[in-house]
Design a protein around this motif. Structure first.
Motif: not given
Length: 295
Positions: A106-133
């Motif tokens: 619709i207009g400039s917007s498109e609804l569809k499915y995208e895919t990650y390939k096997p072993f393709e990396g992506f951000v999967c959660n919030d950054i984890m910060q350790t006690a030492e920073g």
């Protein structure tokens, strides 16, 4: 959480180096690691995560055997950074199971499915910060191809429902109650998950993109079992927050207006200023944990 002032210069340098390397990888070649390479290393008795990390470190030019600094960086970051995810766990998510996304434009917007390939990396959660920073990004990958719903704007991915969105919205979904206000519609993932909660009476969604609203109203919302709880308002989020939010008697507000930390910090700080006008309302923000690592 460690304040930025309490982090040593060396740790700040390490954080910067890891983020710079990952940025190059995720933006330019997230799918360069292949199944056969992983398989050969896993045969030696190590985990998929460790094998993935070795290949990634090698691509970064790191020597994790003879170079002490590279070895330390690998041990401090990579061991807690990489995650082999179970596709079935996400396909079992209620939105994935119950909402079917057609391919439509619709207009400039498109609804569809995208895919990650096997072993393709992506951000999967919030950054984890350790006690030492140390700030440790969370990178996931699947052993098989993984499909996820997306909205494209001018042929570029604009909004998605990926494992990252699912994981980073869990807390805001679980905490929601009463009359809920959310800034940002996307594919309606948050609205759907919250509408399924018996202690949520209504969900008001503020979205300014008319094409996205049309896609949602025509093809997604009719599939919601509790669609009667949801009201869509076409408006600019900040104008609505300034003029109407304090008058709406909202119990819970969730803001999801940004793509990632880089474009989210300024909007996050801007929206935070409106909290004082609604002292009895609980406010939450998408990827707030990651944003706070930069403040």
């Amino acid at each position: 959480m460690v304040g930025n002032k309490g982090i040593t210069d060396q740790i700040k340098e390490d954080n910067y180096k890891v983020f710079a390397l990952l940025s190059q990888y995720l933006n330019h070649s997230p799918d360069f690691i292949h199944e056969d390479e992983i398989g050969e290393i896993v045969k030696c008795g190590v985990t998929y995560e460790y094998a993935f990390g070795l290949l990634l470190a090698s691509a970064f030019g790191m020597d994790t055997v003879d170079n002490a600094e590279d070895k330390e960086l690998f041990n401090k970051y990579f061991n807690n950074m990489l995650h082999k995810l179970d596709a079935n766990e996400f396909y079992d998510n209620q939105y994935y199971k119950n909402i079917k996304i057609p391919t439509i434009k619709i207009g400039s917007s498109e609804l569809k499915y995208e895919t990650y390939k096997p072993f393709e990396g992506f951000v999967c959660n919030d950054i984890m910060q350790t006690a030492e920073g140390r700030q440790i990004p969370q990178i996931g990958f699947f052993e098989t191809e993984f499909s996820f719903p997306a909205v494209l704007e001018n042929d570029r991915i604009w909004m998605t429902i990926t494992p990252n969105e699912i994981e980073t919205m869990k807390e805001a979904v679980d905490q929601a109650f009463g009359n809920v206000l959310t800034f940002g519609l996307g594919l309606g993932y948050y609205a759907y998950m919250v509408s399924e909660r018996v202690n949520v009476e209504s969900i008001t969604v503020v979205e300014m993109n008319e094409d996205v609203i049309k896609l949602f109203n025509n093809y997604v919302l009719p599939q919601f079992k509790n669609a009667h709880k949801i009201k869509i308002i076409k408006a600019d989020a900040f104008e609505y927050a300034q003029k109407y939010m304090s008058k709406g008697n909202y119990d819970f507000v969730f803001t999801d207006l940004w793509h990632d930390v880089s474009d989210g910090i300024d909007m996050y700080l801007k929206m935070k200023k409106f909290e004082k006008e609604s002292p009895d309302t609980i406010f939450t923000y998408w990827i707030e944990q990651s944003i706070l690592c930069y403040l």
